[in-house]
Design a protein around this motif. Structure first.
Motif, PDB file in Angstrom:
ATOM      1  N   SER A  19       0.862  -1.176   0.000  1.00 22.25           N
ATOM      2  CA  SER A  19       0.000   0.000   0.000  1.00 22.25           C
ATOM      3  C   SER A  19       0.901   1.229   0.000  1.00 22.25           C
ATOM      4  N   PHE A  20       0.627   2.103  -0.936  1.00 22.57           N
ATOM      5  CA  PHE A  20       1.409   3.324  -1.023  1.00 22.57           C
ATOM      6  C   PHE A  20       0.594   4.454  -0.423  1.00 22.57           C
ATOM      7  N   GLY A  21       1.167   5.117   0.495  1.00 30.74           N
ATOM      8  CA  GLY A  21       0.491   6.205   1.164  1.00 30.74           C
ATOM      9  C   GLY A  21       1.446   6.806   2.164  1.00 30.74           C
ATOM     10  N   VAL A  22       0.866   7.340   3.191  1.00 35.28           N
ATOM     11  CA  VAL A  22       1.669   8.009   4.195  1.00 35.28           C
ATOM     12  C   VAL A  22       2.653   7.040   4.841  1.00 35.28           C
ATOM     13  N   THR A  23       2.195   5.814   5.153  1.00 33.64           N
ATOM     14  CA  THR A  23       3.070   4.869   5.854  1.00 33.64           C
ATOM     15  C   THR A  23       3.831   3.947   4.907  1.00 33.64           C
ATOM     16  N   GLU A  24       3.351   3.751   3.687  1.00 32.80           N
ATOM     17  CA  GLU A  24       3.960   2.871   2.691  1.00 32.80           C
ATOM     18  C   GLU A  24       4.343   1.514   3.288  1.00 32.80           C
ATOM     19  N   ASP A  25       3.345   0.891   3.905  1.00 30.21           N
ATOM     20  CA  ASP A  25       3.575  -0.424   4.527  1.00 30.21           C
ATOM     21  C   ASP A  25       3.662  -1.516   3.474  1.00 30.21           C
ATOM     22  N   ASN A  26       4.563  -2.437   3.701  1.00 30.92           N
ATOM     23  CA  ASN A  26       4.683  -3.634   2.874  1.00 30.92           C
ATOM     24  C   ASN A  26       4.436  -4.834   3.783  1.00 30.92           C
ATOM     25  N   MET A  27       3.636  -5.756   3.299  1.00 32.89           N
ATOM     26  CA  MET A  27       3.333  -6.917   4.122  1.00 32.89           C
ATOM     27  C   MET A  27       3.118  -8.132   3.234  1.00 32.89           C
ATOM     28  N   ALA A  28       3.671  -9.266   3.612  1.00 34.35           N
ATOM     29  CA  ALA A  28       3.445 -10.519   2.877  1.00 34.35           C
ATOM     30  C   ALA A  28       2.610 -11.445   3.749  1.00 34.35           C
ATOM     31  N   LYS A  29       1.597 -12.022   3.165  1.00 29.63           N
ATOM     32  CA  LYS A  29       0.756 -13.000   3.847  1.00 29.63           C
ATOM     33  C   LYS A  29       1.187 -14.381   3.364  1.00 29.63           C
ATOM     34  N   THR A  30       1.418 -15.287   4.296  1.00 35.18           N
ATOM     35  CA  THR A  30       1.852 -16.636   3.965  1.00 35.18           C
ATOM     36  C   THR A  30       0.814 -17.613   4.503  1.00 35.18           C
ATOM     37  N   TRP A  31       0.451 -18.617   3.684  1.00 34.86           N
ATOM     38  CA  TRP A  31      -0.543 -19.587   4.108  1.00 34.86           C
ATOM     39  C   TRP A  31      -0.440 -20.854   3.278  1.00 34.86           C
ATOM     40  N   VAL A  32      -1.153 -21.874   3.695  1.00 39.04           N
ATOM     41  CA  VAL A  32      -1.336 -23.105   2.938  1.00 39.04           C
ATOM     42  C   VAL A  32      -2.843 -23.287   2.826  1.00 39.04           C
ATOM     43  N   GLU A  33      -3.310 -23.566   1.624  1.00 41.09           N
ATOM     44  CA  GLU A  33      -4.745 -23.778   1.431  1.00 41.09           C
ATOM     45  C   GLU A  33      -5.207 -24.928   2.326  1.00 41.09           C
ATOM     46  N   PRO A  34      -6.324 -24.779   3.033  1.00 44.31           N
ATOM     47  CA  PRO A  34      -6.784 -25.822   3.965  1.00 44.31           C
ATOM     48  C   PRO A  34      -6.941 -27.202   3.323  1.00 44.31           C
ATOM     49  N   GLN A  35      -7.528 -27.282   2.141  1.00 39.88           N
ATOM     50  CA  GLN A  35      -7.704 -28.577   1.491  1.00 39.88           C
ATOM     51  C   GLN A  35      -6.355 -29.168   1.054  1.00 39.88           C
ATOM     52  N   THR A  36      -5.444 -28.292   0.654  1.00 37.54           N
ATOM     53  CA  THR A  36      -4.106 -28.753   0.273  1.00 37.54           C
ATOM     54  C   THR A  36      -3.381 -29.321   1.482  1.00 37.54           C
ATOM     55  N   LEU A  37      -3.502 -28.644   2.624  1.00 37.09           N
ATOM     56  CA  LEU A  37      -2.870 -29.135   3.851  1.00 37.09           C
ATOM     57  C   LEU A  37      -3.471 -30.483   4.245  1.00 37.09           C
ATOM     58  N   LYS A  38      -4.770 -30.593   4.162  1.00 38.04           N
ATOM     59  CA  LYS A  38      -5.444 -31.844   4.508  1.00 38.04           C
ATOM     60  C   LYS A  38      -4.944 -32.984   3.609  1.00 38.04           C
ATOM     61  N   LYS A  39      -4.842 -32.716   2.308  1.00 37.58           N
ATOM     62  CA  LYS A  39      -4.365 -33.728   1.359  1.00 37.58           C
ATOM     63  C   LYS A  39      -2.903 -34.092   1.654  1.00 37.58           C
ATOM     64  N   LEU A  40      -2.079 -33.085   1.905  1.00 36.58           N
ATOM     65  CA  LEU A  40      -0.665 -33.325   2.205  1.00 36.58           C
ATOM     66  C   LEU A  40      -0.525 -34.196   3.453  1.00 36.58           C
ATOM     67  N   LEU A  41      -1.248 -33.852   4.506  1.00 41.22           N
ATOM     68  CA  LEU A  41      -1.181 -34.634   5.743  1.00 41.22           C
ATOM     69  C   LEU A  41      -1.611 -36.079   5.491  1.00 41.22           C
ATOM     70  N   ARG A  42      -2.730 -36.255   4.779  1.00 41.66           N
ATOM     71  CA  ARG A  42      -3.244 -37.595   4.498  1.00 41.66           C
ATOM     72  C   ARG A  42      -2.217 -38.424   3.715  1.00 41.66           C
ATOM     73  N   GLU A  43      -1.654 -37.821   2.654  1.00 38.76           N
ATOM     74  CA  GLU A  43      -0.696 -38.552   1.814  1.00 38.76           C
ATOM     75  C   GLU A  43       0.574 -38.902   2.578  1.00 38.76           C
ATOM     76  N   ARG A  44       1.065 -37.990   3.397  1.00 42.97           N
ATOM     77  CA  ARG A  44       2.302 -38.257   4.134  1.00 42.97           C
ATOM     78  C   ARG A  44       2.074 -39.362   5.165  1.00 42.97           C
ATOM     79  N   VAL A  45       0.905 -39.357   5.799  1.00 44.13           N
ATOM     80  CA  VAL A  45       0.596 -40.412   6.771  1.00 44.13           C
ATOM     81  C   VAL A  45       0.455 -41.750   6.050  1.00 44.13           C
ATOM     82  N   GLN A  46      -0.288 -41.774   4.935  1.00 40.04           N
ATOM     83  CA  GLN A  46      -0.499 -43.021   4.189  1.00 40.04           C
ATOM     84  C   GLN A  46       0.811 -43.600   3.659  1.00 40.04           C
ATOM     85  N   ASN A  47       1.743 -42.725   3.277  1.00 44.96           N
ATOM     86  CA  ASN A  47       3.018 -43.182   2.715  1.00 44.96           C
ATOM     87  C   ASN A  47       4.112 -43.319   3.768  1.00 44.96           C
TER      88      ASN A  47
END
Length: 172
Positions: free
Chosen positions: A122-150
């Motif tokens: 956002s460009f303005g008086v404060t010119e803050d920069n921010m990165a949001k980091t996440w994992v999609e909930p369904q992707t996390l669920k699939k990853l957990l399931r596959e890692r446990v199964q394997n």
């Protein structure tokens, strides 16, 4: 100032020109009816929540436990095929420090590709920069399931993960 008060009163009074005893009563009835409908909707939503909780008790606890007790993996009852399946569920921690630990763990086990990043600038008086980091909930669920199964490395505790058995029912 006194004229302003009288003009405001006259302006408000004009809103009621079409109001009669009959139309006022009809309006009151409509308001009472919608209020009654809102109460019924709230009750129905509570009932639905209760029914879903009851259904989940059967699917995740009672039926799997009884089928495991008698040594069954699959059964047909009244044309419905019931089979047991393993499920894994989990979420990213809400605490930012624990969330960073979870992301580090994913990177350490070679699953960094599942982590999403979004940069907002956002460009303005404060010119803050921010990165949001996440994992999609369904992707996390699939990853957990596959890692446990394997039988691959995954720290289930970090993701508040649960492994259980669910009864899947398919109608005839």
């Amino acid at each position: 100032m006194n004229d302003d008060v009288w003009s405001a009163i006259e302006a408000d009074a004009s809103l009621f020109e079409g109001l009669t005893t009959e139309t006022g009563g009809e309006l009151s009835d409509l308001i009472r009816q919608v209020t009654d409908v809102e109460k019924h909707v709230a009750k129905a939503e509570e009932d639905l929540k209760s029914l879903k909780k009851r259904r989940d008790s059967y699917l995740f606890d009672l039926i799997p436990a009884k089928m495991q007790e008698v040594g069954m993996e699959k059964v047909v009852v009244d044309g419905n095929t019931v089979s047991l399946s393993t499920f894994v569920s989990g979420t990213l921690p809400k605490d930012p420090i624990q969330k960073d630990v979870a992301f580090s763990h994913l990177r350490d086990i070679g699953c960094a590709d599942f982590i999403k990043n979004e940069v907002k600038v956002s460009f303005g008086v404060t010119e803050d920069n921010m990165a949001k980091t996440w994992v999609e909930p369904q992707t996390l669920k699939k990853l957990l399931r596959e890692r446990v199964q394997n039988n691959e490395e995954i720290d289930l505790e970090i993701f508040n993960a649960h492994i259980g058995t669910v009864a899947k029912i398919k109608g005839a």
